[in-house]
Write an enzyme that holds these catalytic residues in place. Structure first.
Site, PDB file in Angstrom:
ATOM      1  N   TYR A   9      36.501  45.328  49.275  1.00  0.00           N
ATOM      2  CA  TYR A   9      36.601  46.202  50.437  1.00  0.00           C
ATOM      3  C   TYR A   9      36.949  47.620  50.031  1.00  0.00           C
ATOM      4  O   TYR A   9      37.260  47.901  48.872  1.00  0.00           O
ATOM      5  CB  TYR A   9      37.634  45.656  51.433  1.00  0.00           C
ATOM      6  CG  TYR A   9      39.086  45.883  51.040  1.00  0.00           C
ATOM      7  CD1 TYR A   9      39.679  45.178  50.003  1.00  0.00           C
ATOM      8  CD2 TYR A   9      39.870  46.813  51.719  1.00  0.00           C
ATOM      9  CE1 TYR A   9      41.018  45.383  49.659  1.00  0.00           C
ATOM     10  CE2 TYR A   9      41.207  47.021  51.384  1.00  0.00           C
ATOM     11  CZ  TYR A   9      41.773  46.305  50.349  1.00  0.00           C
ATOM     12  OH  TYR A   9      43.081  46.512  50.008  1.00  0.00           O
ATOM     13  N   ARG A  16      34.048  53.572  43.572  1.00  0.00           N
ATOM     14  CA  ARG A  16      34.992  52.461  43.371  1.00  0.00           C
ATOM     15  C   ARG A  16      34.425  51.168  43.951  1.00  0.00           C
ATOM     16  O   ARG A  16      34.576  50.090  43.353  1.00  0.00           O
ATOM     17  CB  ARG A  16      36.353  52.795  44.007  1.00  0.00           C
ATOM     18  CG  ARG A  16      37.413  51.756  43.686  1.00  0.00           C
ATOM     19  CD  ARG A  16      38.784  52.185  44.131  1.00  0.00           C
ATOM     20  NE  ARG A  16      38.887  52.294  45.592  1.00  0.00           N
ATOM     21  CZ  ARG A  16      39.961  52.754  46.224  1.00  0.00           C
ATOM     22  NH1 ARG A  16      41.030  53.146  45.548  1.00  0.00           N
ATOM     23  NH2 ARG A  16      39.981  52.818  47.542  1.00  0.00           N
ATOM     24  N   ARG A  46      29.944  25.209  50.555  1.00  0.00           N
ATOM     25  CA  ARG A  46      31.104  25.489  49.707  1.00  0.00           C
ATOM     26  C   ARG A  46      30.910  24.945  48.291  1.00  0.00           C
ATOM     27  O   ARG A  46      30.695  23.756  48.098  1.00  0.00           O
ATOM     28  CB  ARG A  46      32.376  24.889  50.323  1.00  0.00           C
ATOM     29  CG  ARG A  46      33.630  25.275  49.544  1.00  0.00           C
ATOM     30  CD  ARG A  46      34.894  24.712  50.175  1.00  0.00           C
ATOM     31  NE  ARG A  46      36.075  25.133  49.420  1.00  0.00           N
ATOM     32  CZ  ARG A  46      36.511  24.535  48.306  1.00  0.00           C
ATOM     33  NH1 ARG A  46      35.875  23.491  47.828  1.00  0.00           N
ATOM     34  NH2 ARG A  46      37.584  24.977  47.675  1.00  0.00           N
ATOM     35  N   HIS A  69      32.331  26.372  44.202  1.00  0.00           N
ATOM     36  CA  HIS A  69      32.956  27.475  43.464  1.00  0.00           C
ATOM     37  C   HIS A  69      31.909  28.334  42.770  1.00  0.00           C
ATOM     38  O   HIS A  69      32.049  29.544  42.671  1.00  0.00           O
ATOM     39  CB  HIS A  69      33.961  26.946  42.437  1.00  0.00           C
ATOM     40  CG  HIS A  69      35.231  26.458  43.065  1.00  0.00           C
ATOM     41  ND1 HIS A  69      35.288  25.356  43.873  1.00  0.00           N
ATOM     42  CD2 HIS A  69      36.496  26.930  43.009  1.00  0.00           C
ATOM     43  CE1 HIS A  69      36.529  25.170  44.296  1.00  0.00           C
ATOM     44  NE2 HIS A  69      37.287  26.119  43.784  1.00  0.00           N
ATOM     45  N   LYS A  89      39.055  46.020  44.033  1.00  0.00           N
ATOM     46  CA  LYS A  89      39.613  46.080  45.396  1.00  0.00           C
ATOM     47  C   LYS A  89      39.178  44.816  46.141  1.00  0.00           C
ATOM     48  O   LYS A  89      38.298  44.827  47.005  1.00  0.00           O
ATOM     49  CB  LYS A  89      39.165  47.374  46.105  1.00  0.00           C
ATOM     50  CG  LYS A  89      40.157  47.775  47.209  1.00  0.00           C
ATOM     51  CD  LYS A  89      40.046  49.236  47.558  1.00  0.00           C
ATOM     52  CE  LYS A  89      40.829  49.615  48.810  1.00  0.00           C
ATOM     53  NZ  LYS A  89      42.258  49.316  48.813  1.00  0.00           N
ATOM     54  N   GLU A 131      52.353  49.534  40.582  1.00  0.00           N
ATOM     55  CA  GLU A 131      52.001  50.222  41.831  1.00  0.00           C
ATOM     56  C   GLU A 131      52.770  49.573  42.958  1.00  0.00           C
ATOM     57  O   GLU A 131      53.638  48.725  42.713  1.00  0.00           O
ATOM     58  CB  GLU A 131      50.485  50.152  42.055  1.00  0.00           C
ATOM     59  CG  GLU A 131      49.939  48.745  42.151  1.00  0.00           C
ATOM     60  CD  GLU A 131      48.426  48.694  42.386  1.00  0.00           C
ATOM     61  OE1 GLU A 131      47.835  49.689  42.814  1.00  0.00           O
ATOM     62  OE2 GLU A 131      47.848  47.624  42.142  1.00  0.00           O
ATOM     63  N   LEU A 174      45.251  49.435  41.082  1.00  0.00           N
ATOM     64  CA  LEU A 174      44.063  49.928  41.749  1.00  0.00           C
ATOM     65  C   LEU A 174      43.939  51.427  41.466  1.00  0.00           C
ATOM     66  O   LEU A 174      44.934  52.150  41.621  1.00  0.00           O
ATOM     67  CB  LEU A 174      44.175  49.699  43.263  1.00  0.00           C
ATOM     68  CG  LEU A 174      42.879  50.048  43.980  1.00  0.00           C
ATOM     69  CD1 LEU A 174      41.877  48.918  43.856  1.00  0.00           C
ATOM     70  CD2 LEU A 174      43.130  50.384  45.435  1.00  0.00           C
TER      71      LEU A 174
END
Ligand code: PDD
Length: 280
Positions: free
Chosen positions: A31, A50, A98, A100, A142, A174, A198
């Site tokens: 995101y 990014r 589903r 992995h 992110k 951070e 980040l």
């Protein structure tokens, strides 16, 4: 509120995603949060770069071109209220049985919303706590999988603090949702970029405006001891900008009040925002 979902602009209440979406099932997505000032995208090139890096890191092809991102975001801003907005966008690997392993031929889900921007907290100085950094090894992605960050922020809120400052192997990384600066003898210091933080857009902007104004700043490791003896501590992010921390683990930071370097830097930051607004 009008949102964007997979090529369409529609009311939030009509935006529906499959319960099999890998974002929902696995947290398999990334995101961005992008501020908008005066209906203009703030630092858009940096945010899209990014995003590209995050997508590459999770081996997901960017579903939109650079220009498609800009066009879509601009349309969404126009559809929504307020000159200042905060865009949230997320790209997941999409709906699939589903497994992995990455599924074949799955179509990524792209969701974008834009809220009126929340005014940053009043400048009274906030409290923070230190916590062990319990996150994984790829904090430069992110990722939408933020369970550790959420638990850390909650830990802070439960003791009346605003942010958790994360310590790994004796060094500051951070915040739970922010980057960290300290000021020592007038010099602003922030940890260097690594896989453990980040690469914050606000962080980079602060270094840029400070350098341009010839204010001393540098990227260097910050030990836990240096954090505790700093004259000033700030936490920074796109939505909360630059927040001064005046109490750390219930002890005053420096004199226990907002510091002079913060006051200089927030002014430069606001000027930069204002420039974007008036570049009509
Ligand atoms: N978070 N570090 C972490 C872990 C973050 O989640 C964020 C921002 C930052 C600051 O990055 P930037 O200056 O680019 O916003 C650093 C956003 C705002 C969020 O999750 O809402």
């Amino acid at each position: 509120m009008i949102v964007y979902l997979n090529g369409e602009f529609l009311p939030l209440s009509e935006a529906k995603v499959s319960v099999l979406d890998r974002g929902f099932i696995f947290g398999d997505g990334v995101y961005e949060v992008i501020p908008v000032f005066g209906r203009r995208l703030f630092r858009i090139e940096e945010h899209l770069e990014r995003l590209e890096n995050s997508l590459k890191a999770i081996k997901l092809e960017n579903p939109l071109s650079h220009q498609e991102w800009i066009d879509t975001l601009e349309k969404l801003i126009a559809h929504n209220q307020g000159d200042d907005q905060a865009i949230y966008l997320q790209v997941t690997r999409g709906p699939a049985k589903r497994d992995h392993n990455f599924p074949e031929n799955v179509v990524p889900t792209v969701f974008i919303k834009s809220d009126p921007i929340e005014t940053p907290p009043p400048v009274i100085g906030m409290k923070a706590i230190t916590c062990a950094d319990i996150r994984w090894q790829f904090c430069d992605i992110k990722s939408i999988a933020l369970l550790a960050n959420i638990l850390l922020r909650r830990q802070a809120v439960e003791v009346g603090a605003y942010e958790a400052i994360l310590i790994r192997d004796g060094y500051v990384m951070e915040g739970a949702a922010s980057n960290v600066f300290i000021v020592v003898d007038g010099v602003a210091i922030t940890p260097p970029k690594s896989q453990f933080i980040l690469p914050g857009i606000t962080r980079d902007l602060i270094l840029e405006v400070m350098q341009a104004a010839q204010l001393p700043c540098r990227e260097a490791d910050i030990s836990e001891a240096q954090l505790h003896s700093a004259d000033e501590i700030w936490v920074t992010s796109s939505t909360r900008e630059i927040v001064p921390i005046i109490m750390l683990d219930n002890k005053p930071v420096g004199k226990g009040e907002i510091g002079p370097v913060w006051a200089q830097v927030i002014k430069l930051y606001q000027e930069n925002k204002q420039k974007l607004r008036s570049n009509a």
